[in-house]
Design a protein around this motif. Sequence first.
Motif, PDB file in Angstrom:
ATOM      1  N   ILE A 108       0.862  -1.179   0.000  1.00  0.00           N
ATOM      2  CA  ILE A 108       0.000   0.000   0.000  1.00  0.00           C
ATOM      3  C   ILE A 108       0.900   1.231   0.000  1.00  0.00           C
ATOM      4  O   ILE A 108       1.853   1.321   0.780  1.00  0.00           O
ATOM      5  CB  ILE A 108      -0.918   0.014   1.240  1.00  0.00           C
ATOM      6  CG1 ILE A 108      -1.850  -1.195   1.217  1.00  0.00           C
ATOM      7  CG2 ILE A 108      -1.725   1.304   1.296  1.00  0.00           C
ATOM      8  CD1 ILE A 108      -2.806  -1.241   0.048  1.00  0.00           C
ATOM      9  N   PHE A 109       0.618   2.174  -0.887  1.00  0.00           N
ATOM     10  CA  PHE A 109       1.492   3.340  -0.968  1.00  0.00           C
ATOM     11  C   PHE A 109       1.419   4.127   0.335  1.00  0.00           C
ATOM     12  O   PHE A 109       0.363   4.215   0.964  1.00  0.00           O
ATOM     13  CB  PHE A 109       1.083   4.222  -2.147  1.00  0.00           C
ATOM     14  CG  PHE A 109       2.187   5.110  -2.634  1.00  0.00           C
ATOM     15  CD1 PHE A 109       3.303   4.572  -3.249  1.00  0.00           C
ATOM     16  CD2 PHE A 109       2.126   6.483  -2.468  1.00  0.00           C
ATOM     17  CE1 PHE A 109       4.336   5.378  -3.703  1.00  0.00           C
ATOM     18  CE2 PHE A 109       3.148   7.299  -2.914  1.00  0.00           C
ATOM     19  CZ  PHE A 109       4.255   6.746  -3.534  1.00  0.00           C
ATOM     20  N   ASP A 118      10.349   6.432   4.885  1.00  0.00           N
ATOM     21  CA  ASP A 118      10.703   5.049   5.216  1.00  0.00           C
ATOM     22  C   ASP A 118      10.605   4.156   3.983  1.00  0.00           C
ATOM     23  O   ASP A 118      11.453   3.285   3.759  1.00  0.00           O
ATOM     24  CB  ASP A 118       9.786   4.517   6.323  1.00  0.00           C
ATOM     25  CG  ASP A 118      10.054   5.163   7.672  1.00  0.00           C
ATOM     26  OD1 ASP A 118      11.160   5.707   7.861  1.00  0.00           O
ATOM     27  OD2 ASP A 118       9.153   5.132   8.530  1.00  0.00           O
ATOM     28  N   TYR A 119       9.562   4.371   3.172  1.00  0.00           N
ATOM     29  CA  TYR A 119       9.361   3.586   1.950  1.00  0.00           C
ATOM     30  C   TYR A 119      10.537   3.763   0.994  1.00  0.00           C
ATOM     31  O   TYR A 119      10.989   2.798   0.370  1.00  0.00           O
ATOM     32  CB  TYR A 119       8.048   4.024   1.308  1.00  0.00           C
ATOM     33  CG  TYR A 119       7.728   3.376  -0.025  1.00  0.00           C
ATOM     34  CD1 TYR A 119       7.308   2.051  -0.091  1.00  0.00           C
ATOM     35  CD2 TYR A 119       7.815   4.095  -1.209  1.00  0.00           C
ATOM     36  CE1 TYR A 119       6.991   1.462  -1.312  1.00  0.00           C
ATOM     37  CE2 TYR A 119       7.506   3.518  -2.438  1.00  0.00           C
ATOM     38  CZ  TYR A 119       7.092   2.198  -2.477  1.00  0.00           C
ATOM     39  OH  TYR A 119       6.787   1.625  -3.691  1.00  0.00           O
ATOM     40  N   LEU A 120      11.050   4.986   0.877  1.00  0.00           N
ATOM     41  CA  LEU A 120      12.167   5.258  -0.028  1.00  0.00           C
ATOM     42  C   LEU A 120      13.411   4.426   0.304  1.00  0.00           C
ATOM     43  O   LEU A 120      14.223   4.162  -0.572  1.00  0.00           O
ATOM     44  CB  LEU A 120      12.546   6.738   0.024  1.00  0.00           C
ATOM     45  CG  LEU A 120      11.750   7.731  -0.817  1.00  0.00           C
ATOM     46  CD1 LEU A 120      12.380   9.108  -0.725  1.00  0.00           C
ATOM     47  CD2 LEU A 120      11.650   7.291  -2.268  1.00  0.00           C
ATOM     48  N   LYS A 121      13.541   4.021   1.559  1.00  0.00           N
ATOM     49  CA  LYS A 121      14.727   3.278   1.988  1.00  0.00           C
ATOM     50  C   LYS A 121      14.610   1.784   1.715  1.00  0.00           C
ATOM     51  O   LYS A 121      15.569   1.040   1.927  1.00  0.00           O
ATOM     52  CB  LYS A 121      14.965   3.507   3.482  1.00  0.00           C
ATOM     53  CG  LYS A 121      15.199   4.963   3.848  1.00  0.00           C
ATOM     54  CD  LYS A 121      15.210   5.156   5.356  1.00  0.00           C
ATOM     55  CE  LYS A 121      15.293   6.629   5.721  1.00  0.00           C
ATOM     56  NZ  LYS A 121      15.196   6.854   7.190  1.00  0.00           N
ATOM     57  N   THR A 122      13.442   1.340   1.251  1.00  0.00           N
ATOM     58  CA  THR A 122      13.214  -0.087   1.058  1.00  0.00           C
ATOM     59  C   THR A 122      13.485  -0.497  -0.389  1.00  0.00           C
ATOM     60  O   THR A 122      13.784   0.338  -1.240  1.00  0.00           O
ATOM     61  CB  THR A 122      11.756  -0.451   1.407  1.00  0.00           C
ATOM     62  OG1 THR A 122      10.876   0.048   0.370  1.00  0.00           O
ATOM     63  CG2 THR A 122      11.345   0.148   2.747  1.00  0.00           C
ATOM     64  N   TYR A 129      13.396   3.053  -7.630  1.00  0.00           N
ATOM     65  CA  TYR A 129      13.360   4.023  -8.723  1.00  0.00           C
ATOM     66  C   TYR A 129      13.091   5.429  -8.195  1.00  0.00           C
ATOM     67  O   TYR A 129      13.718   6.399  -8.632  1.00  0.00           O
ATOM     68  CB  TYR A 129      12.287   3.643  -9.744  1.00  0.00           C
ATOM     69  CG  TYR A 129      12.276   2.191 -10.151  1.00  0.00           C
ATOM     70  CD1 TYR A 129      13.460   1.458 -10.249  1.00  0.00           C
ATOM     71  CD2 TYR A 129      11.085   1.534 -10.442  1.00  0.00           C
ATOM     72  CE1 TYR A 129      13.444   0.114 -10.621  1.00  0.00           C
ATOM     73  CE2 TYR A 129      11.062   0.198 -10.816  1.00  0.00           C
ATOM     74  CZ  TYR A 129      12.241  -0.506 -10.898  1.00  0.00           C
ATOM     75  OH  TYR A 129      12.217  -1.827 -11.265  1.00  0.00           O
ATOM     76  N   LEU A 130      12.170   5.522  -7.256  1.00  0.00           N
ATOM     77  CA  LEU A 130      11.888   6.823  -6.661  1.00  0.00           C
ATOM     78  C   LEU A 130      13.115   7.348  -5.917  1.00  0.00           C
ATOM     79  O   LEU A 130      13.414   8.545  -5.964  1.00  0.00           O
ATOM     80  CB  LEU A 130      10.692   6.728  -5.705  1.00  0.00           C
ATOM     81  CG  LEU A 130       9.357   6.305  -6.318  1.00  0.00           C
ATOM     82  CD1 LEU A 130       8.263   6.325  -5.250  1.00  0.00           C
ATOM     83  CD2 LEU A 130       8.970   7.208  -7.476  1.00  0.00           C
ATOM     84  N   ARG A 131      13.833   6.461  -5.239  1.00  0.00           N
ATOM     85  CA  ARG A 131      15.039   6.861  -4.519  1.00  0.00           C
ATOM     86  C   ARG A 131      16.088   7.383  -5.498  1.00  0.00           C
ATOM     87  O   ARG A 131      16.757   8.394  -5.235  1.00  0.00           O
ATOM     88  CB  ARG A 131      15.576   5.673  -3.722  1.00  0.00           C
ATOM     89  CG  ARG A 131      16.786   5.992  -2.865  1.00  0.00           C
ATOM     90  CD  ARG A 131      17.078   4.872  -1.875  1.00  0.00           C
ATOM     91  NE  ARG A 131      17.447   3.621  -2.528  1.00  0.00           N
ATOM     92  CZ  ARG A 131      16.705   2.493  -2.477  1.00  0.00           C
ATOM     93  NH1 ARG A 131      15.559   2.466  -1.817  1.00  0.00           N
ATOM     94  NH2 ARG A 131      17.122   1.391  -3.091  1.00  0.00           N
ATOM     95  N   ALA A 132      16.226   6.717  -6.638  1.00  0.00           N
ATOM     96  CA  ALA A 132      17.196   7.168  -7.640  1.00  0.00           C
ATOM     97  C   ALA A 132      16.831   8.552  -8.165  1.00  0.00           C
ATOM     98  O   ALA A 132      17.707   9.414  -8.335  1.00  0.00           O
ATOM     99  CB  ALA A 132      17.253   6.160  -8.790  1.00  0.00           C
ATOM    100  N   VAL A 133      15.567   8.781  -8.429  1.00  0.00           N
ATOM    101  CA  VAL A 133      15.119  10.102  -8.903  1.00  0.00           C
ATOM    102  C   VAL A 133      15.370  11.155  -7.833  1.00  0.00           C
ATOM    103  O   VAL A 133      15.801  12.280  -8.128  1.00  0.00           O
ATOM    104  CB  VAL A 133      13.637  10.050  -9.305  1.00  0.00           C
ATOM    105  CG1 VAL A 133      13.082  11.450  -9.561  1.00  0.00           C
ATOM    106  CG2 VAL A 133      13.450   9.177 -10.548  1.00  0.00           C
TER     107      VAL A 133
END
Length: 291
Positions: A108-109, A118-122, A129-133
Motif C-alpha cells: 500500500i502506498f 521510510d518507503y524510499l529506503k526499502t 526508482y523513486l530513490r534514484a530520482v
Amino acid sequence: MLDRAHIKLSPRVVPAPPVEQFVLGRSVEDAAELLPRIFNLCRAAQMVAARLSFGLALPNGWKQDLCRDIARDHALKLAVMLPAKLGMAPLALPPGNQHLSKPTLGAIFPKSGAAFEDYLKTEQGIAPYLRAVDQIFAPGEAVTDTLPTVTAVSAERLAPVENSLAARHLDHPVLQYLEVTRGRGPLWRLAARALDLQAVEQGALADPLVVNGAVLVPAARGLYAVRAEVQAGRVTAFRRFTPTDHLLAPGGILAQSLARLPAEKHSHAPLLLDILDPCVPVSLQEGAQDA
C-alpha cells in the motif's frame, strides 16, 4: 566558450494534426468510432469524451475500461519505462490488468510524509526508482510554482495550469509533504502517478462532467476537455484540449521545470521529460540564454 550557467533548454514539439479535419462532416457514430483509433493514447478517455460530446450513450462497463486503461498506463510508466531510463531492472507486471498496484508499488502506498521517507529506503516495488530520482534531482530542482489547479473553465484555455495527475491528489499528505521538502518537481509528480494508480485500481475516479457544453474526462495525464457541435446527426465543430496542451503552454509546467533544471544536470533532461510525459513527440535543444 559559452558559460554553462547561461545555457537554457528549449523544447521542440512535433505538432499533432488538427483533429477537426478528421471529424467535421462525419456522422456522430462514425466520428465517435474514429477518434480513439486516430489518437490511440488514452483510448477509453477519448471514447468517453467523444460519445458524450456527440450526445451518444456510453457503453456498459465504460468506467471499468477507463480505470483499467489509466492503471495500465501508470504501471508501465512506473515499473517498466522509468527503470529503463534510470538504467535499472524493470519490475515484472502480471498479465492482463489485474492488481497492477501490488507488484508496482510493492505495498500500500505510504499515507504520510514520514512513511514515504521510510518507503524510499526499502526495495519494495518502485521505491528504488523513486530513490534514484530523489538522488538525481535535489530539492528545488526542475520544480514549478504553485500553478492554478485546472478547472472546467481553464481546461479550455492554453494557459499555465496544473492539469496533471497531481491535480487529482493535491490534498494527499504525501504530496503535501513532498511539495514542502522537494517542491513540485519530478519526485512529487511520480508520487502523484503512484497515488493515482492505487486510486483507479480501487475505482476512485471522478465521473466525466458536462459543463457549459464542454465535456471533461479524467485521463492518464490529467483532465481531457472536448467541445463539439452537432447538426442533423453530423459533426459541425470539434475542439479538444489535452493535459499536454497545458504542459507545453508558454510559462507552463514544462517551461518552468526546464528553467529550474541546473545546466550541469541537462543530461537528465530526457528523464525529466519522460516523467512529465507529454503525449506528443518533444525534443530538447540547448541554446544561449536570451540577454
